[in-house]
Design a protein around this motif. Structure first.
Motif, PDB file in Angstrom:
ATOM      1  N   UNK A   1     -67.210 -32.140  36.905  1.00 16.61           N
ATOM      2  CA  UNK A   1     -68.285 -32.149  35.917  1.00 16.61           C
ATOM      3  C   UNK A   1     -69.244 -31.030  36.295  1.00 16.61           C
ATOM      4  N   UNK A   2     -69.319 -30.004  35.457  1.00 17.61           N
ATOM      5  CA  UNK A   2     -70.105 -28.812  35.776  1.00 17.61           C
ATOM      6  C   UNK A   2     -71.150 -28.561  34.695  1.00 17.61           C
TER       7      UNK A   2
ATOM      8  N   UNK B   1     -76.395 -22.821  27.789  1.00 11.04           N
ATOM      9  CA  UNK B   1     -76.159 -23.947  28.690  1.00 11.04           C
ATOM     10  C   UNK B   1     -74.887 -24.651  28.251  1.00 11.04           C
ATOM     11  N   UNK B   2     -74.097 -25.105  29.229  1.00  6.30           N
ATOM     12  CA  UNK B   2     -72.859 -25.813  28.944  1.00  6.30           C
ATOM     13  C   UNK B   2     -72.661 -26.977  29.899  1.00  6.30           C
ATOM     14  N   UNK B   3     -72.091 -28.046  29.384  1.00  6.03           N
ATOM     15  CA  UNK B   3     -71.480 -29.087  30.215  1.00  6.03           C
ATOM     16  C   UNK B   3     -69.970 -28.960  30.045  1.00  6.03           C
ATOM     17  N   UNK B   4     -69.258 -28.870  31.156  1.00  6.06           N
ATOM     18  CA  UNK B   4     -67.800 -28.836  31.144  1.00  6.06           C
ATOM     19  C   UNK B   4     -67.327 -30.063  31.909  1.00  6.06           C
ATOM     20  N   UNK B   5     -66.770 -31.013  31.182  1.00  6.37           N
ATOM     21  CA  UNK B   5     -66.397 -32.321  31.711  1.00  6.37           C
ATOM     22  C   UNK B   5     -64.873 -32.409  31.693  1.00  6.37           C
ATOM     23  N   UNK B   6     -64.269 -32.424  32.868  1.00 10.12           N
ATOM     24  CA  UNK B   6     -62.803 -32.401  32.988  1.00 10.12           C
ATOM     25  C   UNK B   6     -62.339 -33.666  33.697  1.00 10.12           C
ATOM     26  N   UNK B   7     -61.359 -34.332  33.098  1.00 14.23           N
ATOM     27  CA  UNK B   7     -60.839 -35.569  33.684  1.00 14.23           C
ATOM     28  C   UNK B   7     -59.327 -35.596  33.530  1.00 14.23           C
TER      29      UNK B   7
ATOM     30  N   UNK C   1     -66.261 -29.795  26.299  1.00 13.98           N
ATOM     31  CA  UNK C   1     -67.219 -28.711  26.527  1.00 13.98           C
ATOM     32  C   UNK C   1     -68.330 -28.818  25.484  1.00 13.98           C
ATOM     33  N   UNK C   2     -69.563 -28.913  25.962  1.00 17.99           N
ATOM     34  CA  UNK C   2     -70.736 -29.006  25.090  1.00 17.99           C
ATOM     35  C   UNK C   2     -71.634 -27.806  25.374  1.00 17.99           C
ATOM     36  N   UNK C   3     -71.952 -27.052  24.323  1.00 17.81           N
ATOM     37  CA  UNK C   3     -72.650 -25.779  24.481  1.00 17.81           C
ATOM     38  C   UNK C   3     -73.870 -25.725  23.579  1.00 17.81           C
ATOM     39  N   UNK C   4     -74.951 -25.128  24.081  1.00 19.77           N
ATOM     40  CA  UNK C   4     -76.120 -24.867  23.251  1.00 19.77           C
ATOM     41  C   UNK C   4     -76.863 -23.657  23.814  1.00 19.77           C
ATOM     42  N   UNK C   5     -77.523 -22.935  22.929  1.00 20.02           N
ATOM     43  CA  UNK C   5     -78.347 -21.803  23.341  1.00 20.02           C
ATOM     44  C   UNK C   5     -79.813 -22.192  23.252  1.00 20.02           C
TER      45      UNK C   5
END
Length: 658
Positions: free
Chosen positions: A548-549, A559-565, A586-590
């Motif tokens: 989880x990054x 900004x991003x959340x990269x959630x790998x499972x 992957x959730x991204x926003x500027x």
């Protein structure tokens, strides 16, 4: 008995595994039904082996059915909780009553989907269904599920859960069970099963679509005993309080757990929950006094203060008990924000609350399943992106139990806006632990059924319900309240950057539920050590992996959340089935750009045996502009690494006050 055929009135067949006591034909027994779309042969086979044989060993016919369109059952699955699903369940109960091993008395149980449909089927009032046990579920599909919260779209979960079921639904039947028809059914599932997000996003207000399957529309339909169970880390705990209030035969239990059965859940303490299930069903299906109703009807774990961690192995605390909800032992405590303070007295002030799109990256997973990294990080990482009010150190220990509510007098500079409230425990050493949160789509401040545009600059009095909590704060700790108009990834952003203005006076306050001990606390259950049946054997083909990054690219202001499972791959020894899954989200926003919000979900699922191997890969994406949401879904199916089917969907759905 494996792969038992259960005929439906329309000619379709559902398939089930059934575990029976050895002498059930000579001495018929009550039945317990678990009714799920998660595949009895592979995906839930391990967990089924822990529970169903245990129930059979304690004198029940324990029945695990794949609902229509899942596993080896016929058809395709068109959506969650359809009337067809309930109708089929009633037919299953009819079938159970006709079996020679059945006494004609039936209970249902399940976690999450199985907890939902246990409640929904109970509301259909089949006379043979005499008790249910519902875990991690809800009475209100709009208020408390993975689609909307406070009228806001759950950005982190709506698309993810839709993509999950999109992929799950596309797995094939087992040819060793159903024969040569498996391939035609599989290709139909791959190409014709719709992505559920299309329908969910088309109903952005609480209309008849969400009222269907929500038992709070008419609680009187659920008159049979209900054992409602959940955990403080789960997303569905509020519903237990409502069911305890409105269902006449409800019993409630809340532990420190995530979205899981309490005998295996994290964090500790786990309990002997299967023993509790037997006590409950013995009372209602065998007319045996198990002493369960000598104990408080509602038991819950009050958590001790803990510094923030994204994973807890243990949550220290104690059990409390009461016989009614609402409880006379719980009273209201008001805290008023002003300046940067939270105090017991109100002060008039006007406070600007600016829009920061990257607020929410350290909020944790909406519905933790107990995976590493699921929980909120230290909220000091978030508090610079919101307006925060902090109390003075508490002068004595306090137990908070129930639903906090934030009452706010505020205005917005746009006609479409939200407000988010976080409640935290600030330790004497400075750490800030999130203990509750809530949000409200301000266009829904009067009604989730009939939203209306805000008038920029007009002042509104609103109520924001926060998640229920059972939390002790000790002397020297402080309360923190943070307010913001954004919460990515929990809430899909408003279409324009929004600034709120908070007017602090006697109408702006946090209402906290303070609980005093009562004598029933002494009568709470001393739970047994957890027991299960022996777990089926399996070989590990690929180990599990989780990461989880949070990625901040300052040059791009992104900004991003990269959630790998990767849940790994395993081979079940009893039937030779191999199955595995990989999921990345992957959730991204500027910064300063709410229309840059993007959610993407990638799935790969495998099911096979020896020379028969199948794989399904999917991709789902959600974006928006000022007026519309945009959904994209693609699916590809492979047999023995050869592509055999694919499909894609592109949908534009108007924004409806969201």
């Amino acid at each position: 008995m494996t792969h038992v055929k259960i005929p439906m009135p329309d000619g379709k067949t559902l398939r089930a595994h059934i575990w029976l006591p050895e002498d059930a034909l000579e001495h018929p027994v009550p039945a317990l039904l678990e009714y799920l779309p998660y595949r009895k042969n592979d995906f839930t086979a391990i967990r089924d082996s822990a529970r169903h044989p245990y129930f059979a060993g304690h004198g029940y016919a324990s029945i695990r059915v794949d609902i229509r369109g899942s596993g080896d059952s016929d058809g395709i699955l068109l959506d969650e909780y359809l009337k067809q699903e309930q109708d089929d369940a009633l037919s299953v109960i009819d079938w159970i009553c006709d079996q020679p091993w059945s006494t004609g008395r039936v209970g249902m149980f399940g976690k999450s989907w199985g907890g939902f449909n246990s409640l929904q089927v109970a509301a259909r009032e089949h006379p043979a269904l005499q008790a249910i046990m519902t875990l991690c579920s809800t009475d209100d599909r709009y208020q408390d599920d993975v689609h909307y919260r406070g009228g806001n779209i759950l950005a982190s979960d709506m698309l993810w859960w839709a993509s999950t079921m999109f992929t799950y639904n596309a797995r094939p039947q087992d040819p060793a069970v159903v024969g040569d028809t498996w391939r035609d059914n599989w290709l139909e599932r791959v190409t014709d099963t719709p992505p559920f997000a299309i329908e969910w996003l088309s109903h952005q207000r609480r209309d008849d679509y969400w009222k269907h399957g929500s038992i709070n529309e008419d609680y009187s339909k659920v008159s049979i005993p209900v054992f409602a169970v959940g955990g403080w880390q789960d997303a569905y705990t509020d519903a237990i309080f409502r069911m305890m209030e409105h269902l006449p035969n409800a019993k409630g239990l809340i532990g420190p757990w995530a979205h899981e059965y309490p005998e295996v859940a994290t964090p500790e303490p786990t309990i002997g929950f299967l023993q509790e299930a037997i006590r409950f069903f013995d009372h209602w299906l065998k007319d045996t006094d198990t002493g369960m109703y000598d104990e408080p009807k509602f038991q819950a774990w009050i958590q001790e203060p803990e510094k923030p961690r994204v994973t807890y192995d243990v949550r220290p605390g104690r059990w409390i008990g009461m016989d009614h909800w609402p409880s006379n032992d719980v009273t209201s405590e008001k805290w008023y924000p002003s300046g940067q303070a939270l105090s017991k007295e109100s002060h008039e002030e006007t406070i600007l609350i600016p829009s920061v799109q990257e607020h929410g990256f350290y909020a944790g997973t909406f519905c933790p399943f107990g995976q590493p990294g699921d929980l909120p990080a230290d909220q000091r990482l978030e508090n610079g992106k919101a307006v925060v009010f902090t109390s003075k150190p508490l002068q004595e220990d306090v137990d908070y139990f129930g639903e906090p509510v934030f009452h706010a007098r505020l205005s917005a500079d746009a006609d479409n806006a939200m407000v988010v409230v976080r409640l935290m425990d600030k330790a004497p050493t400075g750490e800030s632990t999130l203990i509750s949160w809530g949000m409200l789509n301000l266009n829904h401040y009067k009604s989730h059924e009939h939203p209306e545009a805000l008038v920029p600059g007009d002042i509104y009095d609103v109520k924001v319900k926060l998640d229920s909590l059972g939390q002790k704060l000790t002397k020297g700790h402080r309360l923190e309240v943070a307010i913001a108009p954004t919460y990515w990834t929990k809430a899909w952003p408003s279409p324009t950057p929004v600034n709120l203005t908070l007017y602090t006076d006697e109408k702006t306050y946090l209402d906290l539920p303070v609980r005093q001990p009562n004598k029933r606390d002494q009568d709470v259950r001393v739970f047994d050590i957890a027991e299960t049946a022996p777990i089926i054997e399996r070989d590990v083909i690929r180990q599990e992996e989780r990461s989880l990054d949070i990625v901040h690219a300052p040059i791009d202001s992104t900004w991003q959340i990269i959630d790998y499972s990767d849940e790994g791959s395993r081979k079940l020894k009893h039937n030779g089935i191999e199955h595995g899954s990989i999921n990345k989200n992957v959730y991204t926003i500027k910064e300063n750009d709410p229309l840059s919000a993007t959610a993407e979900c990638f799935w790969e699922l495998t099911v096979g045996r020896d020379t028969w191997q199948t794989k399904v890969k999917t991709y789902s994406k959600m974006t928006s502009d000022q007026n519309n949401f945009y959904l994209r879904h693609t699916i590809t199916a492979y047999e023995n690494d050869q592509e055999v089917a694919s499909n894609q969907w592109k949908n534009t759905i108007p924004r409806d006050f969201n």
